[in-house]
Design an enzyme around this catalytic site. Structure first.
Site, PDB file in Angstrom:
ATOM      1  N   ASN A  91       0.911  -1.079   0.111  1.00 28.41           N
ATOM      2  CA  ASN A  91       0.113  -0.022  -0.078  1.00 28.41           C
ATOM      3  C   ASN A  91       0.890   1.126  -0.026  1.00 28.41           C
ATOM      4  OD1 ASN A  91      -2.003  -1.856   0.396  1.00 28.41           O
ATOM      5  ND2 ASN A  91      -3.226  -0.400   1.764  1.00 28.41           N
ATOM      6  N   ARG A  92       0.485   2.295  -0.541  1.00 28.47           N
ATOM      7  CA  ARG A  92       1.147   3.444  -0.623  1.00 28.47           C
ATOM      8  C   ARG A  92       1.052   4.138   0.644  1.00 28.47           C
ATOM      9  NH1 ARG A  92      -0.260   7.568  -5.390  1.00 28.47           N
ATOM     10  NH2 ARG A  92       1.007   8.798  -4.385  1.00 28.47           N
TER      11      ARG A  92
END
Ligand code: CTP
Ligand code: CA
Length: 243
Positions: free
Chosen positions: A34-35
């Protein structure tokens, strides 16, 4: 007692903060993730330290300096983060989950690097089911669900003491509905919703535009602030929940 910093309103408190994104291995050189820059979580950890708390910071891989005076526990996967959180909260007063936990992971990470050429390498070993390469050149990865760390904590009745729980939600649409749903589903005291479609808020930025959703239904729209300011606002709310 030694109290670092200015306010000391968290002196004697044990807090756990998660930060960064988890990385779920596909093979030895790739991951699903995930960012998340980790900036919000690290700001929360440093603010709590400055207010006198004992801080355990459970962090996914980020490129931020190790904060002085906090206990840093590094993890990579959601499963490792869950184990670290469950062990740390047994004697904690507050948990803030600002980490971006990957919702899914490859079912069986390949033990060798997957080659792009069909049949061009060992890739997944015998009995492994990482993904499938098709004759048209496409590759589909088999993902399974990760544990919901906050969700499972909500079901846990046997924590030795009351744990104030704060969650984050990075949303791209229907912010209010999604936030209220998460607040109730995960039985949180506070949910910090973040509209990540704005350029001054969310991934990698130094500022954030958040809305706070309290368990009692109160909703607070905060102005765009540096992440350090957002961290201070969140701890102000947690301090009143603790008293
Ligand atoms: N969270 C968690 N464990 C997970 C996923 C999320 O503890 N496996 C936590 C996050 O750290 C955050 C909160 O739950 O504090 C909300 O995360 P979010 O991804 O917004 O919620 P989900 O329940 O995963 O819902 P969705 O991604 O479908 O919006
Ligand atoms: Ca999620």
């Amino acid at each position: 007692k030694l109290v670092l910093g200015k306010k000391g309103d968290l002196a004697g408190c044990r807090v756990v903060v998660t930060a960064g994104g988890t990385q779920e291995p596909i093979d030895p050189v790739r991951y699903v993730g995930n960012r998340s820059s980790g900036k919000m979580g690290y700001a929360l950890a440093e603010e709590a330290r400055d207010r006198g708390a004992h801080v355990v910071l459970i962090s996914g891989p980020v490129s931020l300096p190790v904060p002085y005076g906090v206990e840093l526990r590094r993890v990579e996967t959601a499963a490792q983060m869950q184990a670290a959180v469950f062990s740390a909260v047994t004697n904690a007063d507050v948990l803030i989950m600002s980490a971006a936990v990957a919702d899914f992971r490859p079912a069986h990470p390949a033990s060798q690097k997957i080659k792009k050429r069909l049949g061009g390498g060992r890739g997944a070993g015998e009995g492994e089911n990482t993904g499938e390469q098709a004759t048209d050149g496409s590759f589909s990865l088999h993902l399974i669900k990760n544990p919901d760390i906050l969700g499972e904590l909500a079901q846990m009745q046997d924590l030795p003491r009351r744990l104030v729980r704060v969650g984050f939600a990075a949303e791209t649409e229907n912010v209010v509905e999604n936030a209220k749903d998460k607040l109730h589903r995960k039985q949180l005291d506070l949910l910090v919703a973040n509209d990540v479609t704005r350029s001054d808020s969310g991934f990698g930025t130094n500022t954030n535009k958040v809305t706070l959703f309290h368990a009692n239904g109160v909703m607070e729209d905060l102005p765009v602030m540096p992440k350090t300011g957002v961290a201070a606002a969140i701890w102000d709310r947690v301090v009143s929940l603790l008293s």
